[in-house]
Design a protein around this motif. Structure first.
Motif, PDB file in Angstrom:
ATOM      1  N   VAL A 132       0.374  -1.282   0.234  1.00  0.00           N
ATOM      2  CA  VAL A 132       0.075  -0.083  -0.058  1.00  0.00           C
ATOM      3  C   VAL A 132       0.596   0.959   0.047  1.00  0.00           C
ATOM      4  O   VAL A 132       0.431   2.107  -0.692  1.00  0.00           O
ATOM      5  CB  VAL A 132      -0.991  -0.378   1.563  1.00  0.00           C
ATOM      6  CG1 VAL A 132      -1.743   1.451   1.357  1.00  0.00           C
ATOM      7  CG2 VAL A 132      -2.196  -0.836   1.049  1.00  0.00           C
ATOM      8  N   VAL A 133       1.788   1.621   1.010  1.00  0.00           N
ATOM      9  CA  VAL A 133       2.881   2.259   0.489  1.00  0.00           C
ATOM     10  C   VAL A 133       3.537   2.516  -0.427  1.00  0.00           C
ATOM     11  O   VAL A 133       3.909   3.650  -0.683  1.00  0.00           O
ATOM     12  CB  VAL A 133       3.403   2.434   2.482  1.00  0.00           C
ATOM     13  CG1 VAL A 133       4.895   3.547   2.113  1.00  0.00           C
ATOM     14  CG2 VAL A 133       3.367   2.292   3.479  1.00  0.00           C
ATOM     15  N   GLY A 134       4.154   1.470  -1.253  1.00  0.00           N
ATOM     16  CA  GLY A 134       4.970   1.439  -2.170  1.00  0.00           C
ATOM     17  C   GLY A 134       3.600   2.109  -3.423  1.00  0.00           C
ATOM     18  O   GLY A 134       4.153   2.831  -4.126  1.00  0.00           O
ATOM     19  N   ILE A 135       2.491   2.017  -3.408  1.00  0.00           N
ATOM     20  CA  ILE A 135       1.212   2.114  -4.395  1.00  0.00           C
ATOM     21  C   ILE A 135       1.227   3.880  -4.138  1.00  0.00           C
ATOM     22  O   ILE A 135       1.391   4.650  -5.231  1.00  0.00           O
ATOM     23  CB  ILE A 135      -0.099   1.556  -3.948  1.00  0.00           C
ATOM     24  CG1 ILE A 135       0.016   0.245  -4.434  1.00  0.00           C
ATOM     25  CG2 ILE A 135      -1.057   2.305  -4.813  1.00  0.00           C
ATOM     26  CD1 ILE A 135      -1.123  -0.283  -3.788  1.00  0.00           C
ATOM     27  N   GLN A 136       1.436   4.151  -3.083  1.00  0.00           N
ATOM     28  CA  GLN A 136       1.409   5.736  -2.257  1.00  0.00           C
ATOM     29  C   GLN A 136       2.339   5.928  -2.735  1.00  0.00           C
ATOM     30  O   GLN A 136       2.047   7.409  -4.186  1.00  0.00           O
ATOM     31  CB  GLN A 136       1.403   6.512  -0.943  1.00  0.00           C
ATOM     32  CG  GLN A 136       1.501   7.629  -0.359  1.00  0.00           C
ATOM     33  CD  GLN A 136       2.081   7.683   0.507  1.00  0.00           C
ATOM     34  OE1 GLN A 136       2.594   6.459   0.899  1.00  0.00           O
ATOM     35  NE2 GLN A 136       2.073   8.791   1.036  1.00  0.00           N
ATOM     36  N   PHE A 137       3.830   5.646  -3.131  1.00  0.00           N
ATOM     37  CA  PHE A 137       4.770   6.353  -3.391  1.00  0.00           C
ATOM     38  C   PHE A 137       4.746   6.322  -5.091  1.00  0.00           C
ATOM     39  O   PHE A 137       5.485   7.403  -5.929  1.00  0.00           O
ATOM     40  CB  PHE A 137       6.330   5.708  -3.174  1.00  0.00           C
ATOM     41  CG  PHE A 137       6.640   6.074  -1.696  1.00  0.00           C
ATOM     42  CD1 PHE A 137       6.570   7.806  -1.900  1.00  0.00           C
ATOM     43  CD2 PHE A 137       6.734   5.619  -0.715  1.00  0.00           C
ATOM     44  CE1 PHE A 137       7.672   8.247  -0.551  1.00  0.00           C
ATOM     45  CE2 PHE A 137       6.843   6.001   0.433  1.00  0.00           C
ATOM     46  CZ  PHE A 137       7.514   6.865   0.775  1.00  0.00           C
ATOM     47  N   ARG A 138       4.450   5.448  -6.010  1.00  0.00           N
ATOM     48  CA  ARG A 138       3.977   5.265  -7.067  1.00  0.00           C
ATOM     49  C   ARG A 138       2.996   6.450  -7.796  1.00  0.00           C
ATOM     50  O   ARG A 138       3.080   6.811  -9.396  1.00  0.00           O
ATOM     51  CB  ARG A 138       4.043   3.692  -7.472  1.00  0.00           C
ATOM     52  CG  ARG A 138       3.785   3.343  -9.245  1.00  0.00           C
ATOM     53  CD  ARG A 138       4.624   3.635  -9.401  1.00  0.00           C
ATOM     54  NE  ARG A 138       4.876   3.064 -11.171  1.00  0.00           N
ATOM     55  CZ  ARG A 138       5.827   2.693 -12.053  1.00  0.00           C
ATOM     56  NH1 ARG A 138       6.821   3.061 -11.484  1.00  0.00           N
ATOM     57  NH2 ARG A 138       5.308   3.036 -13.164  1.00  0.00           N
ATOM     58  N   LEU A 139       1.964   6.781  -6.577  1.00  0.00           N
ATOM     59  CA  LEU A 139       0.848   7.297  -7.436  1.00  0.00           C
ATOM     60  C   LEU A 139       1.014   8.893  -7.269  1.00  0.00           C
ATOM     61  O   LEU A 139       0.055   9.739  -7.391  1.00  0.00           O
ATOM     62  CB  LEU A 139      -0.049   6.442  -7.151  1.00  0.00           C
ATOM     63  CG  LEU A 139      -0.784   5.658  -7.644  1.00  0.00           C
ATOM     64  CD1 LEU A 139      -2.242   5.098  -7.416  1.00  0.00           C
ATOM     65  CD2 LEU A 139      -0.688   5.509  -8.505  1.00  0.00           C
ATOM     66  N   LEU A 140       2.011   9.444  -5.673  1.00  0.00           N
ATOM     67  CA  LEU A 140       2.015  10.365  -5.243  1.00  0.00           C
ATOM     68  C   LEU A 140       2.457  11.504  -6.906  1.00  0.00           C
ATOM     69  O   LEU A 140       3.497  10.929  -7.417  1.00  0.00           O
ATOM     70  CB  LEU A 140       2.534  10.498  -4.409  1.00  0.00           C
ATOM     71  CG  LEU A 140       2.816  12.133  -3.864  1.00  0.00           C
ATOM     72  CD1 LEU A 140       1.150  11.790  -2.607  1.00  0.00           C
ATOM     73  CD2 LEU A 140       4.034  12.042  -2.824  1.00  0.00           C
ATOM     74  N   PRO A 141       1.775  12.291  -6.912  1.00  0.00           N
ATOM     75  CA  PRO A 141       2.364  13.261  -8.196  1.00  0.00           C
ATOM     76  C   PRO A 141       3.586  13.821  -7.582  1.00  0.00           C
ATOM     77  O   PRO A 141       3.665  14.290  -6.645  1.00  0.00           O
ATOM     78  CB  PRO A 141       0.822  14.542  -7.891  1.00  0.00           C
ATOM     79  CG  PRO A 141      -0.138  13.578  -7.604  1.00  0.00           C
ATOM     80  CD  PRO A 141       0.446  12.676  -6.801  1.00  0.00           C
ATOM     81  N   GLY A 142       4.446  14.436  -8.823  1.00  0.00           N
ATOM     82  CA  GLY A 142       5.496  14.637  -8.629  1.00  0.00           C
ATOM     83  C   GLY A 142       5.094  16.524  -8.022  1.00  0.00           C
ATOM     84  O   GLY A 142       4.448  17.023  -7.661  1.00  0.00           O
ATOM     85  N   LYS A 143       6.724  17.165  -8.174  1.00  0.00           N
ATOM     86  CA  LYS A 143       6.611  18.432  -7.923  1.00  0.00           C
ATOM     87  C   LYS A 143       6.203  19.383  -9.130  1.00  0.00           C
ATOM     88  O   LYS A 143       5.846  19.249  -9.745  1.00  0.00           O
ATOM     89  CB  LYS A 143       7.721  19.111  -7.630  1.00  0.00           C
ATOM     90  CG  LYS A 143       8.782  18.524  -6.543  1.00  0.00           C
ATOM     91  CD  LYS A 143      10.201  19.468  -5.953  1.00  0.00           C
ATOM     92  CE  LYS A 143      10.518  19.396  -4.763  1.00  0.00           C
ATOM     93  NZ  LYS A 143      12.067  19.865  -4.221  1.00  0.00           N
ATOM     94  N   ASP A 144       5.236  20.301  -8.184  1.00  0.00           N
ATOM     95  CA  ASP A 144       4.647  20.830  -9.474  1.00  0.00           C
ATOM     96  C   ASP A 144       4.753  21.978 -10.138  1.00  0.00           C
ATOM     97  O   ASP A 144       5.967  22.511  -9.581  1.00  0.00           O
ATOM     98  CB  ASP A 144       3.238  21.433  -8.190  1.00  0.00           C
ATOM     99  CG  ASP A 144       1.465  20.628  -8.175  1.00  0.00           C
ATOM    100  OD1 ASP A 144       1.190  21.515  -7.558  1.00  0.00           O
ATOM    101  OD2 ASP A 144       1.712  19.725  -8.928  1.00  0.00           O
TER     102      ASP A 144
END
Length: 218
Positions: free
Chosen positions: A206-218
């Motif tokens: 679940v945490v890995g999915i978070q880092f995978r989907l978390l948008p990068g810097k705007d």
């Protein structure tokens, strides 16, 4: 049972937290007082919350007394397999909704007010401003809340152990309660270790999915 619990409670908590965050960032009378009331359960230890709700959910407790006074049948909150899991959902949401709301309130406050002012001048109504400005602006906080809430609900233990011990008929036997019983009541340490390993793997995924989907810097 843990999967069913997560499927039910995660969208419920996030939807309520988002609704409250939007409402409490508007011009609402006594908004500070309302935020305090909503956040108050966060300061109460889980075991204390479980005891309080255990009294409220008793067959002769306050909730059923009100229902009977209104001419409605009493509800077997913690003694019915159909209701027990929903009762645990209510108890956990009492704490969780206010906690996750704080992250979303902070996210809304980070959205430039000029965007809302421009949209209002263009004739955008509240719903359009919410869908076109608030939701896109909350993508990072919402993703964090979704992942953190999922992990937290996999680790729910105190309300189950205090109130139902996994019953009735296994309807609230979440994975943390299973691990506890295997390790400390049955003494089946290999099974408890296996269940713990599975739980840790789920959390890591679940945490890995978070880092995978978390948008990068705007």
């Amino acid at each position: 049972m843990t999967l069913l619990f997560s499927v039910v409670i995660n969208p419920l908590q996030i939807a309520l937290a988002l609704l409250l965050a939007v409402l409490l960032t508007q011009t609402v009378p006594l908004v500070g007082l309302w935020r305090t009331f909503i956040l108050l359960p966060v300061a109460v230890p889980q075991i204390v919350s479980a005891i309080i709700w255990g009294v409220l959910f008793r067959p002769d407790g306050p909730f059923n007394s009100v229902l009977v006074a209104l001419g409605l049948p009493a509800v077997p909150w913690l003694t019915s397999p159909d209701m027990a899991l929903w009762s645990i959902v209510i108890i956990c949401s009492w704490v969780g909704v206010g906690y996750w709301m704080t992250f979303l309130v902070a996210g809304i406050k980070d959205i430039p007010e000029t965007l809302y002012e421009a949209a209002q001048l263009d004739g955008a109504g509240p719903w359009r401003r919410f869908t076109n400005i608030t939701l896109p602006g909350l993508r990072r906080p919402l993703l964090f809340v979704l992942v953190a809430d999922t992990v937290a609900n996999f680790l729910v233990f105190a309300p189950v152990r205090q109130l139902t011990r996994g019953g009735p008929e296994g309807s609230t036997n979440l994975i943390m309660n299973t691990i506890f019983e295997r390790a400390y009541q049955i003494g089946d340490l290999p099974a408890a270790s296996a269940a713990t390993t599975i739980l840790v793997l789920i959390v890591v995924v679940v945490v890995g999915i978070q880092f995978r989907l978390l948008p990068g810097k705007d």
